[in-house]
Design a protein around this motif. Structure first.
Motif, mmCIF file in Angstrom:
data_model
loop_
_atom_site.group_PDB
_atom_site.id
_atom_site.type_symbol
_atom_site.label_atom_id
_atom_site.label_comp_id
_atom_site.label_asym_id
_atom_site.label_seq_id
_atom_site.Cartn_x
_atom_site.Cartn_y
_atom_site.Cartn_z
ATOM 1 N N HIS A 4 -55.318 -40.228 5.366
ATOM 2 C CA HIS A 4 -54.800 -39.225 6.308
ATOM 3 C C HIS A 4 -55.123 -39.567 7.765
ATOM 4 O O HIS A 4 -54.928 -40.705 8.175
ATOM 5 C CB HIS A 4 -55.318 -37.833 5.916
ATOM 6 C CG HIS A 4 -55.078 -37.495 4.470
ATOM 7 N ND1 HIS A 4 -53.826 -37.538 3.882
ATOM 8 C CD2 HIS A 4 -55.932 -37.122 3.481
ATOM 9 C CE1 HIS A 4 -53.916 -37.196 2.607
ATOM 10 N NE2 HIS A 4 -55.187 -36.949 2.334
ATOM 11 N N SER B 39 -51.992 -39.124 -7.408
ATOM 12 C CA SER B 39 -51.891 -38.065 -6.405
ATOM 13 C C SER B 39 -53.174 -37.264 -6.357
ATOM 14 O O SER B 39 -53.977 -37.247 -7.291
ATOM 15 C CB SER B 39 -50.713 -37.148 -6.718
ATOM 16 O OG SER B 39 -50.924 -36.486 -7.941
ATOM 17 N N HIS C 252 -50.193 -35.402 -2.410
ATOM 18 C CA HIS C 252 -49.866 -36.655 -1.741
ATOM 19 C C HIS C 252 -49.784 -37.713 -2.831
ATOM 20 O O HIS C 252 -50.722 -37.874 -3.605
ATOM 21 C CB HIS C 252 -50.953 -37.038 -0.728
ATOM 22 C CG HIS C 252 -50.980 -36.139 0.462
ATOM 23 N ND1 HIS C 252 -51.939 -35.166 0.628
ATOM 24 C CD2 HIS C 252 -50.153 -36.055 1.527
ATOM 25 C CE1 HIS C 252 -51.698 -34.520 1.763
ATOM 26 N NE2 HIS C 252 -50.626 -35.036 2.326
ATOM 27 N N TYR D 267 -49.028 -41.627 -4.354
ATOM 28 C CA TYR D 267 -49.105 -43.060 -4.052
ATOM 29 C C TYR D 267 -48.835 -43.838 -5.329
ATOM 30 O O TYR D 267 -49.275 -43.456 -6.407
ATOM 31 C CB TYR D 267 -50.511 -43.429 -3.563
ATOM 32 C CG TYR D 267 -51.069 -42.496 -2.518
ATOM 33 C CD1 TYR D 267 -50.841 -42.721 -1.168
ATOM 34 C CD2 TYR D 267 -51.812 -41.372 -2.892
ATOM 35 C CE1 TYR D 267 -51.338 -41.857 -0.204
ATOM 36 C CE2 TYR D 267 -52.322 -40.501 -1.935
ATOM 37 C CZ TYR D 267 -52.077 -40.749 -0.599
ATOM 38 O OH TYR D 267 -52.575 -39.890 0.348
ATOM 39 N N GLU E 262 -46.518 -40.237 5.170
ATOM 40 C CA GLU E 262 -47.197 -38.974 5.434
ATOM 41 C C GLU E 262 -46.881 -38.411 6.820
ATOM 42 O O GLU E 262 -46.702 -37.219 6.976
ATOM 43 C CB GLU E 262 -48.722 -39.164 5.295
ATOM 44 C CG GLU E 262 -49.479 -37.870 5.533
ATOM 45 C CD GLU E 262 -50.935 -37.959 5.108
ATOM 46 O OE1 GLU E 262 -51.347 -38.994 4.552
ATOM 47 O OE2 GLU E 262 -51.650 -36.959 5.319
#
Ligand SMILES: *[C@@H]1O[C@H](CO)[C@@H](O)[C@H](O)[C@H]1NC(C)=O
Ligand SMILES: *[C@@H]1O[C@H](CO)[C@@H](O)[C@H](O)[C@H]1NC(C)=O
Length: 406
Positions: A141, A297, A302, A304, A335
């Protein structure tokens, strides 16, 4: 929390982190050699004597298949409703700022000038400790975005984000939950607001070692850092060493497959016990191995793919060894959008390419400075030192012999 004593005392790679002297891990499991593969790990684990009552939820076979649910015992007995899941981590407030402290250690807001240094030591201590414990972790992030720009915490960030796999989370829960880690470091020049150029030397030394994506400018590490010697004298009045204690706290809900009511999306925290600032640690896992193998996730969804994350790339963040996803560009643009990698004004700060640094822009000057930037990038204007706490940050040699006097 029982202190087993300093079982491990080591000097960090000092060339990578001049500010960090030593680290004393006060409570660690006997074997720290390697991050054991998840399938074996559980078998080897010896529960520390002080392990808490929630041990039962840790008895999982392997990282990927756990069907754990939020632990019933944790729920208030009176909860009649289906989904009243108690929040594990508590913050003193809910606005952007006070939501970023641990309630147990909150002592009041850390001012702008101090919060970046605090975050810096937070992440250095975290990365170094996890390395020493053999726990795999990588930047995520906003912290990954900060790394992308200049290998540093972004000055407007309130916290830091890292990820681990659920297998690592299990290890953390079993071996290290509740452990306290002492970490000693030398004060950086920009930590004492208002000391002007006093800290330039150290800051310079460190910044020149940044290894963000943009660092291919060819800074010679060793040689250039030495130029910083000139600032040494002025900095002498500063306290030079600080010892802090950080807590690794694992949320018992980390085993949950779903987000639930959203109260426990953060799986663990690395907390500065002196002020409550923390790193959010989230675990990722293949949440639906059957239908979506290779898709990892976190509880906040999120996602990946395996090949986007692994093999992790080794880099530096804030001067210490750090790891990032293999395909960090994609992870970031997924993101934050493509603009996140080019937009040079953000959150009241502007990117100065020649400094490789984000500088706080006084509000009223934003439009004017924008024009300046288009014609020719220039160092920060005199006005910038109005924000009193920032002197130390800005009066430093940062890049390519450019001296910024503010
Ligand atoms: C970690 O320790 C705390 C404090 O003892 C406890 O409340 C929590 O449930 C533990 N977490 C796990 C995953 O066992
Ligand atoms: C900035 O600092 C200098 C001295 O370091 C001072 O002379 C000047 O007035 C300051 N500027 C502002 C806008 O505060």
């Amino acid at each position: 929390m029982r202190v087993l004593g300093p079982l491990l005392l080591f000097a960090l790679a000092t060339n990578a982190a001049p500010a960090v002297v030593t680290e004393i891990v006060t409570e660690i499991a006997p074997s720290t050699a390697t991050p054991a593969p998840p399938s074996q790990a559980q078998a080897q684990i010896q529960m520390p004597v002080n392990s808490n009552k929630n041990n039962n939820i840790n008895k999982q076979e392997s990282g990927g298949m756990q069907l754990g649910k939020p632990q019933k015992a944790k729920k208030p007995p009176s909860a009649p409703n289906k989904k009243k899941e108690a929040k594990y981590f508590h913050e003193p407030g809910w606005d952007l700022e006070t939501g970023h402290y641990d309630a147990r250690y909150f002592q009041g807001k850390v001012p702008y000038a101090s919060h970046r240094p605090a975050l810096r030591h937070l992440v250095r201590s975290y990365l170094s400790t996890f390395r020493a414990l053999g726990l795999e972790t990588w930047l995520a992030h906003g912290s990954l975005l900060g790394w992308w720009w200049n290998g540093r915490v972004m000055p407007w960030d309130y916290d830091l984000d890292v990820q681990v796999s659920v297998a690592t989370l299990a290890l953390m829960a079993e071996r290290h939950n509740g452990s306290l880690h002492e970490y000693e470091y030398e004060v950086d020049g920009d930590e004492v607001g208002g000391l002007g150029g006093g800290g330039g030397a150290k800051i310079q030394g460190r910044r020149r070692r940044d290894t963000g994506k943009r660092s291919e400018g060819g800074e010679g590490e060793g040689g250039n850092a030495e130029e910083g010697g000139e600032g040494e004298g002025e900095g002498e009045e500063m306290p030079t060493k600080i010892k802090k204690t950080y807590l690794l706290d694992v949320n018992p809900h980390y085993v949950a497959l779903t987000k639930g009511n959203g109260a426990n999306v953060i799986d663990a925290r690395w907390i500065d016990t002196s002020n409550g600032m923390f790193i959010d640690i989230t675990g990722i896992r293949e949440r639906d191995v059957e239908h979506n193998p290779g898709v990892w996730s976190c509880k906040n969804n999120h996602k990946y793919r395996t090949a986007e994350l692994w093999p992790l790339r080794r880099t530096e963040f804030e001067g210490v060894e750090a790891w990032i996803p293999y395909n960090f560009d994609k992870v970031l643009t997924d993101e934050y959008g493509p603009k996140s990698l080019v937009k040079e004004e953000w959150a009241g700060h502007r990117w100065f390419p020649e400094l490789r640094e984000w500088i706080k822009v006084p509000k009223k000057d934003t439009s004017k400075e924008k024009e300046n930037k288009k014609s020719k990038p220039s160092p920060p204007k005199k006005e910038e030192n109005k924000s009193t706490g920032n002197k130390g940050v800005e009066t430093v040699v940062i890049y390519e012999e450019v001296i910024v006097e503010v």
